[in-house]
Motif scaffolding. Structure first.
Motif, mmCIF file in Angstrom:
data_model
loop_
_atom_site.group_PDB
_atom_site.id
_atom_site.type_symbol
_atom_site.label_atom_id
_atom_site.label_comp_id
_atom_site.label_asym_id
_atom_site.label_seq_id
_atom_site.Cartn_x
_atom_site.Cartn_y
_atom_site.Cartn_z
ATOM 1 N N ASP A 1 -23.086 2.284 -8.761
ATOM 2 C CA ASP A 1 -22.675 0.974 -9.238
ATOM 3 C C ASP A 1 -23.818 0.281 -9.960
ATOM 4 O O ASP A 1 -24.984 0.483 -9.628
ATOM 5 C CB ASP A 1 -22.260 0.070 -8.062
ATOM 6 N N VAL A 2 -23.461 -0.575 -10.922
ATOM 7 C CA VAL A 2 -24.406 -1.516 -11.508
ATOM 8 C C VAL A 2 -24.149 -2.849 -10.815
ATOM 9 O O VAL A 2 -23.000 -3.247 -10.617
ATOM 10 C CB VAL A 2 -24.211 -1.648 -13.028
ATOM 11 N N ASP A 3 -25.207 -3.521 -10.430
ATOM 12 C CA ASP A 3 -25.111 -4.847 -9.818
ATOM 13 C C ASP A 3 -26.016 -5.774 -10.618
ATOM 14 O O ASP A 3 -27.219 -5.561 -10.681
ATOM 15 C CB ASP A 3 -25.555 -4.783 -8.360
ATOM 16 N N LEU A 4 -25.408 -6.759 -11.264
ATOM 17 C CA LEU A 4 -26.183 -7.724 -12.032
ATOM 18 C C LEU A 4 -26.557 -8.892 -11.137
ATOM 19 O O LEU A 4 -25.692 -9.493 -10.494
ATOM 20 C CB LEU A 4 -25.376 -8.236 -13.224
ATOM 21 N N GLU A 5 -27.838 -9.214 -11.096
ATOM 22 C CA GLU A 5 -28.315 -10.342 -10.291
ATOM 23 C C GLU A 5 -27.548 -11.607 -10.646
ATOM 24 O O GLU A 5 -27.282 -12.440 -9.775
ATOM 25 C CB GLU A 5 -29.813 -10.554 -10.531
ATOM 26 N N SER A 6 -27.157 -11.745 -11.895
ATOM 27 C CA SER A 6 -26.504 -12.961 -12.378
ATOM 28 C C SER A 6 -24.998 -12.997 -12.129
ATOM 29 O O SER A 6 -24.350 -13.992 -12.439
ATOM 30 C CB SER A 6 -26.744 -13.090 -13.888
ATOM 31 N N SER A 7 -24.422 -11.948 -11.558
ATOM 32 C CA SER A 7 -22.963 -11.805 -11.530
ATOM 33 C C SER A 7 -22.378 -11.707 -10.123
ATOM 34 O O SER A 7 -22.856 -10.936 -9.296
ATOM 35 C CB SER A 7 -22.579 -10.542 -12.307
ATOM 36 N N ALA A 8 -21.303 -12.448 -9.894
ATOM 37 C CA ALA A 8 -20.508 -12.278 -8.675
ATOM 38 C C ALA A 8 -19.498 -11.150 -8.862
ATOM 39 O O ALA A 8 -19.109 -10.476 -7.910
ATOM 40 C CB ALA A 8 -19.782 -13.573 -8.327
ATOM 41 N N MET A 9 -19.076 -10.921 -10.109
ATOM 42 C CA MET A 9 -18.059 -9.921 -10.390
ATOM 43 C C MET A 9 -18.506 -8.517 -10.015
ATOM 44 O O MET A 9 -17.715 -7.725 -9.517
ATOM 45 C CB MET A 9 -17.680 -9.983 -11.879
ATOM 46 N N THR A 10 -19.771 -8.176 -10.226
ATOM 47 C CA THR A 10 -20.204 -6.802 -9.992
ATOM 48 C C THR A 10 -20.158 -6.402 -8.515
ATOM 49 O O THR A 10 -20.236 -5.212 -8.213
ATOM 50 C CB THR A 10 -21.608 -6.535 -10.587
ATOM 51 N N ASP B 1 -10.213 -11.160 -3.126
ATOM 52 C CA ASP B 1 -8.781 -11.367 -3.338
ATOM 53 C C ASP B 1 -8.053 -10.017 -3.297
ATOM 54 O O ASP B 1 -8.673 -8.972 -3.072
ATOM 55 C CB ASP B 1 -8.509 -12.126 -4.641
ATOM 56 N N GLU B 2 -6.746 -10.026 -3.546
ATOM 57 C CA GLU B 2 -5.942 -8.810 -3.471
ATOM 58 C C GLU B 2 -6.302 -7.802 -4.571
ATOM 59 O O GLU B 2 -5.973 -6.631 -4.469
ATOM 60 C CB GLU B 2 -4.444 -9.136 -3.532
ATOM 61 N N SER B 3 -6.993 -8.258 -5.600
ATOM 62 C CA SER B 3 -7.445 -7.362 -6.665
ATOM 63 C C SER B 3 -8.844 -6.805 -6.392
ATOM 64 O O SER B 3 -9.368 -6.027 -7.190
ATOM 65 C CB SER B 3 -7.458 -8.099 -8.014
ATOM 66 N N GLY B 4 -9.460 -7.215 -5.291
ATOM 67 C CA GLY B 4 -10.783 -6.708 -4.936
ATOM 68 C C GLY B 4 -11.930 -7.395 -5.642
ATOM 69 O O GLY B 4 -12.981 -6.796 -5.872
ATOM 70 N N PHE B 5 -11.756 -8.696 -5.968
ATOM 71 C CA PHE B 5 -12.815 -9.466 -6.599
ATOM 72 C C PHE B 5 -13.205 -10.632 -5.701
ATOM 73 O O PHE B 5 -12.363 -11.249 -5.058
ATOM 74 C CB PHE B 5 -12.377 -9.956 -7.991
ATOM 75 N N VAL B 6 -14.500 -10.918 -5.670
ATOM 76 C CA VAL B 6 -15.048 -11.935 -4.770
ATOM 77 C C VAL B 6 -14.399 -13.297 -5.022
ATOM 78 O O VAL B 6 -14.330 -13.753 -6.163
ATOM 79 C CB VAL B 6 -16.580 -12.047 -4.943
ATOM 80 N N MET B 7 -13.953 -13.917 -3.948
ATOM 81 C CA MET B 7 -13.459 -15.293 -3.990
ATOM 82 C C MET B 7 -14.555 -16.245 -3.526
ATOM 83 O O MET B 7 -14.717 -17.316 -4.076
ATOM 84 C CB MET B 7 -12.223 -15.458 -3.093
#
Length: 189
Positions: A103-112, A173-179
């Protein structure tokens, strides 16, 4: 575990650690996804913008990430390419320090933070290490980030960054993205 398809767009408001916002767009490419987004931030009196275009394969393994950054120090660009087997090239150069990362994890991103959850599809009560190719906000430096996810129930996961000891319970959420990413970000859309 099965996730609902990603929304066409999502957004997060940064909290506490930084002030800013993130907007992202999801586009299916066959059974892959192309994800484009931008984050802005003010952190310790420094401003930055990070743009990204990330491709994930059908198993949600990151295969390519093109990242741009801008700050008072100027503009930067970096490209990460994964072979799907945990080996990486950063700007065309082999990066053995990232071996074993998917995985790529961006320090600036909640999406990753969606990538390992989608990829691992943990059952309730299960956990797994998920080291990532971690890209810093200000200078786009690429480091290895040791982290662990454990699904504690429903759409909640205990998260631990083993390098610095940061931990939080993340709600998806149900799509697997951080709430809700306590102290970091909350979903705005």
């Amino acid at each position: 575990m099965t996730f609902a398809p990603p929304p066409k767009t999502a957004a997060w408001r940064h909290l506490d650690a930084q002030t800013g916002f993130e907007v992202v767009y999801f586009r299916p490419l066959g059974d892959w996804y192309h994800i484009e987004g931008c984050t802005t931030g003010v952190e310790e009196g420094r401003t930055w913008i990070v743009g990204y275009a990330i491709d994930v394969d059908p198993g949600w393994v990151t295969r390519r990430a093109e990242i741009t950054g801008q700050s008072v120090d100027g503009s930067r660009r970096t490209t990460l390419e994964g072979d799907g087997d945990g080996h990486w090239r950063v700007d065309g150069v082999p990066a053995p320090h990232l071996d074993g990362c998917f995985d790529v994890d961006l320090e600036s991103s909640a999406m990753t933070n969606a990538f390992p959850v989608h990829r691992m599809r943990l059952a309730v009560g299960a956990g797994s290490d998920a080291p990532a190719a971690y890209v810093r906000s200000l200078d786009l430096a690429v480091e290895r980030l040791e982290q662990h996810y454990a699904r504690v129930g429903g759409e909640s996961y205990d998260y631990l960054s083993t390098g610095d000891g940061f931990s939080a319970q993340l709600v998806y959420d149900e799509s697997g993205f951080v709430m809700d990413y306590p102290g970091i970000a909350v979903r705005a859309l």
